[in-house]
Write a protein that holds these residues in place. Structure first.
Motif, PDB file in Angstrom:
ATOM      1  N   GLU A 242       0.740  -1.204  -0.015  1.00 22.68           N
ATOM      2  CA  GLU A 242       0.046   0.009   0.086  1.00 22.68           C
ATOM      3  C   GLU A 242       0.921   1.146   0.063  1.00 22.68           C
ATOM      4  O   GLU A 242       0.489   2.200  -0.596  1.00 22.68           O
ATOM      5  CB  GLU A 242      -0.781   0.121   1.254  1.00 22.68           C
ATOM      6  CG  GLU A 242      -1.905   1.165   1.179  1.00 22.68           C
ATOM      7  CD  GLU A 242      -3.142   0.811   2.135  1.00 22.68           C
ATOM      8  OE1 GLU A 242      -3.748   1.950   2.272  1.00 22.68           O
ATOM      9  OE2 GLU A 242      -3.352  -0.282   2.532  1.00 22.68           O
ATOM     10  N   CYS A 243       1.889   1.151   0.714  1.00 22.64           N
ATOM     11  CA  CYS A 243       3.088   2.204   0.750  1.00 22.64           C
ATOM     12  C   CYS A 243       3.565   2.647  -0.572  1.00 22.64           C
ATOM     13  O   CYS A 243       3.584   3.642  -1.216  1.00 22.64           O
ATOM     14  CB  CYS A 243       4.093   1.980   1.863  1.00 22.64           C
ATOM     15  SG  CYS A 243       5.003   3.320   1.859  1.00 22.64           S
ATOM     16  N   PHE A 244       3.853   1.566  -1.321  1.00 19.06           N
ATOM     17  CA  PHE A 244       4.362   1.799  -2.661  1.00 19.06           C
ATOM     18  C   PHE A 244       3.191   2.287  -3.659  1.00 19.06           C
ATOM     19  O   PHE A 244       3.469   3.084  -4.634  1.00 19.06           O
ATOM     20  CB  PHE A 244       5.117   0.296  -3.107  1.00 19.06           C
ATOM     21  CG  PHE A 244       6.194   0.074  -2.558  1.00 19.06           C
ATOM     22  CD1 PHE A 244       7.251   0.901  -2.204  1.00 19.06           C
ATOM     23  CD2 PHE A 244       6.354  -1.327  -1.742  1.00 19.06           C
ATOM     24  CE1 PHE A 244       8.490   0.487  -1.473  1.00 19.06           C
ATOM     25  CE2 PHE A 244       7.324  -1.657  -1.047  1.00 19.06           C
ATOM     26  CZ  PHE A 244       8.584  -0.659  -0.855  1.00 19.06           C
ATOM     27  N   LEU A 245       1.987   1.742  -3.371  1.00 25.09           N
ATOM     28  CA  LEU A 245       1.005   2.078  -4.325  1.00 25.09           C
ATOM     29  C   LEU A 245       0.636   3.310  -4.170  1.00 25.09           C
ATOM     30  O   LEU A 245       0.140   4.128  -5.297  1.00 25.09           O
ATOM     31  CB  LEU A 245      -0.087   1.229  -4.088  1.00 25.09           C
ATOM     32  CG  LEU A 245      -1.496   1.237  -4.867  1.00 25.09           C
ATOM     33  CD1 LEU A 245      -1.137   0.863  -6.485  1.00 25.09           C
ATOM     34  CD2 LEU A 245      -2.598   0.341  -4.498  1.00 25.09           C
TER      35      LEU A 245
ATOM     36  N   GLY B  76      12.370   2.692   7.560  1.00 26.32           N
ATOM     37  CA  GLY B  76      12.880   4.041   7.529  1.00 26.32           C
ATOM     38  C   GLY B  76      13.112   4.476   6.171  1.00 26.32           C
ATOM     39  O   GLY B  76      12.283   5.417   5.406  1.00 26.32           O
ATOM     40  N   VAL B  77      14.027   3.551   5.358  1.00 22.43           N
ATOM     41  CA  VAL B  77      14.498   3.927   4.019  1.00 22.43           C
ATOM     42  C   VAL B  77      12.912   3.804   2.759  1.00 22.43           C
ATOM     43  O   VAL B  77      12.715   4.651   2.447  1.00 22.43           O
ATOM     44  CB  VAL B  77      15.361   2.882   3.508  1.00 22.43           C
ATOM     45  CG1 VAL B  77      15.419   2.927   1.829  1.00 22.43           C
ATOM     46  CG2 VAL B  77      16.653   3.110   4.115  1.00 22.43           C
ATOM     47  N   VAL B  78      12.145   2.782   3.222  1.00 22.24           N
ATOM     48  CA  VAL B  78      11.200   2.467   2.630  1.00 22.24           C
ATOM     49  C   VAL B  78       9.848   3.787   2.799  1.00 22.24           C
ATOM     50  O   VAL B  78       9.471   4.368   2.003  1.00 22.24           O
ATOM     51  CB  VAL B  78      10.306   1.219   2.848  1.00 22.24           C
ATOM     52  CG1 VAL B  78       8.903   1.157   2.289  1.00 22.24           C
ATOM     53  CG2 VAL B  78      10.982  -0.056   2.141  1.00 22.24           C
TER      54      VAL B  78
ATOM     55  N   CYS C 130       9.012   6.677  -0.026  1.00 22.96           N
ATOM     56  CA  CYS C 130       7.900   6.764  -0.528  1.00 22.96           C
ATOM     57  C   CYS C 130       7.400   8.253  -0.254  1.00 22.96           C
ATOM     58  O   CYS C 130       6.789   8.779  -0.926  1.00 22.96           O
ATOM     59  CB  CYS C 130       7.094   5.860   0.019  1.00 22.96           C
ATOM     60  SG  CYS C 130       7.397   4.114  -0.726  1.00 22.96           S
ATOM     61  N   PHE C 131       7.336   8.554   1.177  1.00 21.95           N
ATOM     62  CA  PHE C 131       6.885  10.112   1.355  1.00 21.95           C
ATOM     63  C   PHE C 131       7.697  10.964   0.728  1.00 21.95           C
ATOM     64  O   PHE C 131       6.811  12.142   0.224  1.00 21.95           O
ATOM     65  CB  PHE C 131       6.987  10.232   3.049  1.00 21.95           C
ATOM     66  CG  PHE C 131       6.399  11.375   3.475  1.00 21.95           C
ATOM     67  CD1 PHE C 131       4.732  11.220   3.369  1.00 21.95           C
ATOM     68  CD2 PHE C 131       6.667  12.441   3.735  1.00 21.95           C
ATOM     69  CE1 PHE C 131       3.958  12.195   4.156  1.00 21.95           C
ATOM     70  CE2 PHE C 131       6.019  13.496   4.139  1.00 21.95           C
ATOM     71  CZ  PHE C 131       4.441  13.544   4.256  1.00 21.95           C
ATOM     72  N   LEU C 132       8.654  10.935   0.490  1.00 24.99           N
ATOM     73  CA  LEU C 132       9.923  12.086  -0.150  1.00 24.99           C
ATOM     74  C   LEU C 132       9.313  12.035  -1.685  1.00 24.99           C
ATOM     75  O   LEU C 132       8.988  13.097  -2.245  1.00 24.99           O
ATOM     76  CB  LEU C 132      10.884  11.775  -0.204  1.00 24.99           C
ATOM     77  CG  LEU C 132      12.193  12.873  -1.003  1.00 24.99           C
ATOM     78  CD1 LEU C 132      11.856  14.080  -0.436  1.00 24.99           C
ATOM     79  CD2 LEU C 132      13.739  12.236  -1.076  1.00 24.99           C
ATOM     80  N   LEU C 133       9.005  10.755  -2.358  1.00 22.48           N
ATOM     81  CA  LEU C 133       8.551  10.768  -3.748  1.00 22.48           C
ATOM     82  C   LEU C 133       7.184  11.282  -3.981  1.00 22.48           C
ATOM     83  O   LEU C 133       6.655  12.008  -4.714  1.00 22.48           O
ATOM     84  CB  LEU C 133       8.741   9.426  -4.248  1.00 22.48           C
ATOM     85  CG  LEU C 133       9.927   8.741  -4.549  1.00 22.48           C
ATOM     86  CD1 LEU C 133      10.079   7.445  -4.816  1.00 22.48           C
ATOM     87  CD2 LEU C 133      10.794   9.592  -5.476  1.00 22.48           C
ATOM     88  N   ILE C 134       6.186  10.938  -2.790  1.00 21.63           N
ATOM     89  CA  ILE C 134       4.712  11.600  -2.892  1.00 21.63           C
ATOM     90  C   ILE C 134       4.788  13.222  -2.837  1.00 21.63           C
ATOM     91  O   ILE C 134       4.078  13.749  -3.472  1.00 21.63           O
ATOM     92  CB  ILE C 134       4.066  10.834  -1.744  1.00 21.63           C
ATOM     93  CG1 ILE C 134       3.806   9.487  -2.057  1.00 21.63           C
ATOM     94  CG2 ILE C 134       2.828  11.531  -1.560  1.00 21.63           C
ATOM     95  CD1 ILE C 134       3.359   8.638  -0.854  1.00 21.63           C
ATOM     96  N   SER C 135       5.636  13.551  -1.683  1.00 22.72           N
ATOM     97  CA  SER C 135       5.964  15.006  -1.639  1.00 22.72           C
ATOM     98  C   SER C 135       6.289  15.794  -2.928  1.00 22.72           C
ATOM     99  O   SER C 135       5.669  16.716  -3.351  1.00 22.72           O
ATOM    100  CB  SER C 135       6.843  15.260  -0.501  1.00 22.72           C
ATOM    101  OG  SER C 135       6.281  14.728   0.794  1.00 22.72           O
TER     102      SER C 135
ATOM    103  N   CYS D  41       2.066   5.273  10.764  1.00 22.73           N
ATOM    104  CA  CYS D  41       3.402   4.456  10.725  1.00 22.73           C
ATOM    105  C   CYS D  41       4.670   5.085  11.039  1.00 22.73           C
ATOM    106  O   CYS D  41       5.467   4.178  11.572  1.00 22.73           O
ATOM    107  CB  CYS D  41       3.442   4.173   9.078  1.00 22.73           C
ATOM    108  SG  CYS D  41       2.056   2.993   8.521  1.00 22.73           S
ATOM    109  N   VAL D  42       4.772   6.201  10.817  1.00 26.68           N
ATOM    110  CA  VAL D  42       6.110   6.956  11.295  1.00 26.68           C
ATOM    111  C   VAL D  42       6.136   6.934  13.033  1.00 26.68           C
ATOM    112  O   VAL D  42       7.146   6.782  13.431  1.00 26.68           O
ATOM    113  CB  VAL D  42       6.073   8.358  10.728  1.00 26.68           C
ATOM    114  CG1 VAL D  42       7.270   9.080  11.334  1.00 26.68           C
ATOM    115  CG2 VAL D  42       6.325   8.131   9.055  1.00 26.68           C
TER     116      VAL D  42
END
Length: 309
Positions: free
Chosen positions: A110-113, A203-205, A209-214, A254-255
């Motif tokens: 779901e995180c990757f999605l 942490g990396v995942v 993911c959050f950086l790419l989404i941002s 999650c964080v």
């Protein structure tokens, strides 16, 4: 270690609460679970039968609904069992392993999605004329398959690290499902190195993911501000707002659980409810009540069902 008896059954303590609230909490979580399953099934059915929704955005939404339906199913039924009876918290070692793997498999997928969905919205808004060729069926299928495969591998790494450890007692897991931090506390070995590996892994995942989404949404906002008509800007903002709400409800808990030093069992269990119970329910609500296309499809489906009677 040859004379040590290893644990074959764990006992989940359940959600921390006064015993007098057992019946009320059981009723609340049962209703939420039923609504979650029905809501996500409804989205799957509507998108399947309405040809106007056969687009990349809704293709990824079907994946999200499917994940959320099972994500909730992995944890909530067992939590309900702990509310019904004290023996309901018993779970075998291998059932605990399966629950842990399934939970992190679906959660990381779901995180990757969410990352893929933000990229899809970026392309749709920033490159509207080339969008259909850039997001072809083949590309969508490859992106979706990539999220499932990466989620599976990510979960397999964590599962193998945690469940190869010896567990010789105690067997009480201070949680309502099998998760990493409370399980590691029961290991009969030094877990500091494994905790660090898991911390870095998650942490990396999560941060990646959050950086790419941002980054996707910063680019989206810049593109939206260049749209000349106010109606176009409003529609673009409305589409992205739904996704942002769901992403925040998933990532923030999650964080808090996995990327902060130390762990408090009671607090962790309560916070975990947000993304294991409420977020799967929130997705169908957000994507139906805030989405005109899905609401139109629901009305058409209702009219079709009424006319066939």
């Amino acid at each position: 270690m040859s004379n040590v008896t290893l644990v074959t059954t764990f006992f989940l303590s359940g959600l921390p609460h006064p015993p007098s609230l057992d019946t009320m909490l059981f009723a609340i979580f049962l209703v939420i679970y039923i609504l979650t399953v029905l809501g996500n099934l409804l989205i799957l059915m509507v998108i399947r039968v309405d040809s106007h929704l056969h687009t990349p955005m809704y293709y990824f939404l079907t994946n999200l609904s499917f994940i959320d339906m099972w994500f909730s199913t992995v944890t909530v039924p067992k939590m309900l069992m702990t509310l019904v009876s004290p023996e309901g918290g018993a779970i075998s070692f291998y059932s605990c392993l399966a629950q842990f793997y399934s939970f992190h498999f679906l959660g990381s997928t779901e995180c990757f999605l969410y990352t893929v969905m933000s990229y899809d919205r970026y392309l749709a808004i920033s490159y509207p004329l080339r969008y259909s060729s850039m997001m072809s069926r083949r590309v969508c299928a490859l992106l979706a398959a990539g999220t499932w495969l990466t989620g599976s591998l990510h979960s397999a790494v964590q599962t193998s690290l945690i469940f190869h450890l010896p567990y010789c007692g105690p067997s009480q897991i201070q949680h309502y499902f099998c998760d990493g931090p409370p399980i590691l506390k029961l290991a009969c070995a030094d877990t500091s190195a494994i905790e660090m590996v898991i911390f870095v892994n998650i942490g990396v995942v999560a941060s990646g993911c959050f950086l790419l989404i941002s980054l996707s949404y910063v680019s989206i906002v810049c593109s939206i501000l260049r749209i000349r008509t106010s109606e176009g800007r409003h529609r673009a903002f409305q589409t992205c707002a739904s996704h942002c709400i769901v992403v925040l409800c998933f990532f923030v808990p999650c964080v808090f659980i996995y990327l902060r030093p130390g762990s408090r069992d009671a607090v962790d269990a309560v916070v975990t409810v947000f993304y294991t119970v409420l977020t799967p329910l929130l997705n169908p609500v957000v994507y139906t009540l805030r989405n005109k296309e899905v609401k139109k499809a629901l009305v058409k489906l209702k009219d079709k069902a009424a006319s066939s009677q």
